[in-house]
Design a protein around this motif. Structure first.
Motif, PDB file in Angstrom:
ATOM      1  N   SER A 163       0.667  -1.282  -0.168  1.00  0.00           N
ATOM      2  CA  SER A 163       0.189   0.236   0.258  1.00  0.00           C
ATOM      3  C   SER A 163       1.055   1.401   0.028  1.00  0.00           C
ATOM      4  O   SER A 163       0.419   2.403   0.371  1.00  0.00           O
ATOM      5  CB  SER A 163      -0.748   0.464   0.998  1.00  0.00           C
ATOM      6  N   VAL A 164       2.021   1.332   0.191  1.00  0.00           N
ATOM      7  CA  VAL A 164       2.739   2.160   0.391  1.00  0.00           C
ATOM      8  C   VAL A 164       2.940   2.777  -1.250  1.00  0.00           C
ATOM      9  O   VAL A 164       3.539   2.168  -1.691  1.00  0.00           O
ATOM     10  CB  VAL A 164       4.809   2.545   0.470  1.00  0.00           C
ATOM     11  N   SER A 165       2.280   4.427  -1.589  1.00  0.00           N
ATOM     12  CA  SER A 165       2.335   4.474  -2.559  1.00  0.00           C
ATOM     13  C   SER A 165       2.804   6.360  -2.736  1.00  0.00           C
ATOM     14  O   SER A 165       2.282   6.327  -3.727  1.00  0.00           O
ATOM     15  CB  SER A 165       0.894   4.405  -3.653  1.00  0.00           C
ATOM     16  N   CYS A 166       3.428   7.030  -1.491  1.00  0.00           N
ATOM     17  CA  CYS A 166       3.398   7.921  -1.525  1.00  0.00           C
ATOM     18  C   CYS A 166       4.064   8.493  -0.959  1.00  0.00           C
ATOM     19  O   CYS A 166       4.975   7.367   0.435  1.00  0.00           O
ATOM     20  CB  CYS A 166       2.568   8.879  -1.984  1.00  0.00           C
ATOM     21  N   THR A 167       5.561   9.355  -1.218  1.00  0.00           N
ATOM     22  CA  THR A 167       5.987  10.176   0.522  1.00  0.00           C
ATOM     23  C   THR A 167       5.335  10.045   1.184  1.00  0.00           C
ATOM     24  O   THR A 167       4.852  11.102   1.922  1.00  0.00           O
ATOM     25  CB  THR A 167       6.830  11.406  -0.627  1.00  0.00           C
ATOM     26  N   THR A 168       5.701   9.477   2.551  1.00  0.00           N
ATOM     27  CA  THR A 168       5.547   8.871   3.694  1.00  0.00           C
ATOM     28  C   THR A 168       6.102   8.528   5.091  1.00  0.00           C
ATOM     29  O   THR A 168       7.365   8.371   4.421  1.00  0.00           O
ATOM     30  CB  THR A 168       4.287   8.077   4.097  1.00  0.00           C
ATOM     31  N   THR A 169       6.110   8.473   6.080  1.00  0.00           N
ATOM     32  CA  THR A 169       6.960   8.149   6.922  1.00  0.00           C
ATOM     33  C   THR A 169       6.148   6.429   6.857  1.00  0.00           C
ATOM     34  O   THR A 169       5.011   6.025   7.330  1.00  0.00           O
ATOM     35  CB  THR A 169       6.678   9.090   8.329  1.00  0.00           C
ATOM     36  N   VAL A 170       7.518   5.068   7.226  1.00  0.00           N
ATOM     37  CA  VAL A 170       6.977   3.955   8.255  1.00  0.00           C
ATOM     38  C   VAL A 170       7.709   3.260   9.233  1.00  0.00           C
ATOM     39  O   VAL A 170       8.785   4.249   9.185  1.00  0.00           O
ATOM     40  CB  VAL A 170       7.426   3.234   6.348  1.00  0.00           C
ATOM     41  N   ALA A 171       7.194   2.750   9.869  1.00  0.00           N
ATOM     42  CA  ALA A 171       8.299   2.114  11.092  1.00  0.00           C
ATOM     43  C   ALA A 171       8.043   0.984  11.208  1.00  0.00           C
ATOM     44  O   ALA A 171       7.251  -0.070  10.548  1.00  0.00           O
ATOM     45  CB  ALA A 171       7.918   3.045  11.957  1.00  0.00           C
ATOM     46  N   ALA A 172       8.232   0.183  12.270  1.00  0.00           N
ATOM     47  CA  ALA A 172       8.753  -1.002  12.399  1.00  0.00           C
ATOM     48  C   ALA A 172       8.824  -1.192  13.553  1.00  0.00           C
ATOM     49  O   ALA A 172       9.952  -0.241  14.126  1.00  0.00           O
ATOM     50  CB  ALA A 172       9.749  -2.200  11.723  1.00  0.00           C
ATOM     51  N   VAL A 173       8.299  -1.894  14.177  1.00  0.00           N
ATOM     52  CA  VAL A 173       7.779  -1.998  15.670  1.00  0.00           C
ATOM     53  C   VAL A 173       8.894  -3.595  16.552  1.00  0.00           C
ATOM     54  O   VAL A 173       7.848  -4.212  16.314  1.00  0.00           O
ATOM     55  CB  VAL A 173       6.707  -1.763  16.894  1.00  0.00           C
ATOM     56  N   PHE A 174       9.492  -3.259  17.037  1.00  0.00           N
ATOM     57  CA  PHE A 174      10.182  -4.734  18.202  1.00  0.00           C
ATOM     58  C   PHE A 174       9.802  -4.894  19.649  1.00  0.00           C
ATOM     59  O   PHE A 174      10.451  -3.814  20.224  1.00  0.00           O
ATOM     60  CB  PHE A 174      12.053  -4.369  17.810  1.00  0.00           C
ATOM     61  N   ASP A 175       9.734  -6.239  19.686  1.00  0.00           N
ATOM     62  CA  ASP A 175       9.905  -6.357  21.272  1.00  0.00           C
ATOM     63  C   ASP A 175      11.352  -6.381  21.884  1.00  0.00           C
ATOM     64  O   ASP A 175      11.055  -7.425  23.068  1.00  0.00           O
ATOM     65  CB  ASP A 175       8.409  -6.915  21.209  1.00  0.00           C
ATOM     66  N   ASN A 176      12.490  -6.336  20.890  1.00  0.00           N
ATOM     67  CA  ASN A 176      13.699  -6.805  21.608  1.00  0.00           C
ATOM     68  C   ASN A 176      14.747  -6.352  21.077  1.00  0.00           C
ATOM     69  O   ASN A 176      14.744  -6.535  19.869  1.00  0.00           O
ATOM     70  CB  ASN A 176      13.502  -8.809  22.344  1.00  0.00           C
ATOM     71  N   GLN A 177      15.570  -6.500  21.200  1.00  0.00           N
ATOM     72  CA  GLN A 177      16.614  -5.703  21.013  1.00  0.00           C
ATOM     73  C   GLN A 177      17.714  -6.135  20.187  1.00  0.00           C
ATOM     74  O   GLN A 177      17.851  -5.844  19.041  1.00  0.00           O
ATOM     75  CB  GLN A 177      17.676  -5.077  22.511  1.00  0.00           C
ATOM     76  N   ASP A 178      17.751  -7.094  20.547  1.00  0.00           N
ATOM     77  CA  ASP A 178      18.975  -8.283  19.385  1.00  0.00           C
ATOM     78  C   ASP A 178      18.142  -7.864  17.778  1.00  0.00           C
ATOM     79  O   ASP A 178      18.488  -7.386  16.890  1.00  0.00           O
ATOM     80  CB  ASP A 178      18.524  -9.740  19.696  1.00  0.00           C
ATOM     81  N   GLN A 179      16.520  -7.800  17.835  1.00  0.00           N
ATOM     82  CA  GLN A 179      16.454  -7.945  16.377  1.00  0.00           C
ATOM     83  C   GLN A 179      16.325  -6.565  15.825  1.00  0.00           C
ATOM     84  O   GLN A 179      16.412  -6.601  15.089  1.00  0.00           O
ATOM     85  CB  GLN A 179      14.626  -8.319  16.003  1.00  0.00           C
ATOM     86  N   ALA A 180      15.897  -5.328  16.662  1.00  0.00           N
ATOM     87  CA  ALA A 180      16.404  -3.689  16.495  1.00  0.00           C
ATOM     88  C   ALA A 180      17.167  -4.443  15.920  1.00  0.00           C
ATOM     89  O   ALA A 180      18.227  -3.251  14.657  1.00  0.00           O
ATOM     90  CB  ALA A 180      15.479  -3.646  17.429  1.00  0.00           C
ATOM     91  N   VAL A 181      19.047  -4.505  16.337  1.00  0.00           N
ATOM     92  CA  VAL A 181      19.999  -4.470  16.105  1.00  0.00           C
ATOM     93  C   VAL A 181      20.295  -4.602  14.612  1.00  0.00           C
ATOM     94  O   VAL A 181      21.090  -4.195  14.147  1.00  0.00           O
ATOM     95  CB  VAL A 181      20.938  -4.694  16.993  1.00  0.00           C
ATOM     96  N   ALA A 182      19.839  -6.792  14.120  1.00  0.00           N
ATOM     97  CA  ALA A 182      20.000  -6.859  13.268  1.00  0.00           C
ATOM     98  C   ALA A 182      19.800  -5.830  12.230  1.00  0.00           C
ATOM     99  O   ALA A 182      19.870  -6.119  10.829  1.00  0.00           O
ATOM    100  CB  ALA A 182      19.284  -7.947  14.044  1.00  0.00           C
TER     101      ALA A 182
END
Length: 229
Positions: free
Chosen positions: A87-106
């Motif tokens: 559905s991303v079709s225009c200039t916008t902000t996207v985000a991803a949420v993680f529940d542990n630091q290891d996955q966020a760092v990777a």
């Protein structure tokens, strides 16, 4: 900036809350940004985010037009990652949420290698953001934080309500709605997972953290918790 700065809670309460944003600047690096934003989301999927969203079209927790009174007991809790990416079709902000630091760092490490040319923002407790950056081999160049709430704070909602409602930085989770779901969880009318998914559908930009919400709902069931100060 990011409205996730206003998430309420102690530093320890964000141990399972890491949000990574990609933000293009219009007129500066927005040329070809749609494909880059989709690439950001595709990379994020590999590291099992608990939520993901496009500020213009919504998160992986999708609303439905086909509802009736019985849906609350049989609502599909599956998460629609494909729709977020497509559905991303225009200039916008996207985000991803993680529940542990290891996955966020990777994830951040792979973003560094991908070099998308977009602004990347890490939102969590200050010390945890620093840890993420250093572990990923990135030196942060700026820090922004919220100074908290001022004024007649005695008129604010209780701690549990604030911790849950402020996970939507656009204010789409009303205090009364959150209180209602907390009561339903206490009464056994909803599980923490069901209540968390319900709240997540109202946060259209996809930064609501259902893992943290489940924990907060579970904590609210304890003997020491109360909906009133």
């Amino acid at each position: 900036m990011t409205n996730t700065l206003h998430r309420y809670g102690s530093g320890e309460s964000f141990s399972d809350d890491y949000i990574v944003f990609a933000i293009p600047a219009r007129g500066f690096n927005d040329n070809g940004a749609v494909e880059k934003l989709r690439q950001f989301l595709e990379i994020a999927r590999k590291y099992k985010p608990v939520n993901m969203g496009d500020a213009s079209h919504g998160s992986i927790f999708r609303p439905s037009k086909e509802l009736n009174p019985t849906v609350h007991w049989r609502r599909d809790l599956s998460r629609d990652f494909d729709s977020v990416v497509s559905s991303v079709s225009c200039t916008t902000t996207v985000a991803a949420v993680f529940d542990n630091q290891d996955q966020a760092v990777a994830f951040i490490q792979e973003l560094k290698e991908a070099d998308l040319g977009l602004s990347i923002n890490i939102s969590t407790a200050l010390d945890k953001a620093q840890q993420c950056a250093r572990r990923a081999g990135v030196e942060r160049h700026s820090v922004e934080y919220s100074l908290g709430f001022f004024g007649q704070t005695d008129r604010m909602a209780d701690r549990h309500t604030l911790e849950l409602s402020t996970m939507c930085g656009h204010g789409m989770l009303s205090f009364d709605f959150v209180r209602k779901l907390v009561e339903w969880v206490k009464q056994g009318r909803r599980t923490p997972e069901q209540a968390s998914a319900t709240l997540a559908r109202f946060c259209s930009c996809g930064v609501f953290n259902p893992t943290r919400a489940c924990r907060l709902f579970q904590e609210s069931k304890g003997p020491s918790s109360s909906l009133m100060k």
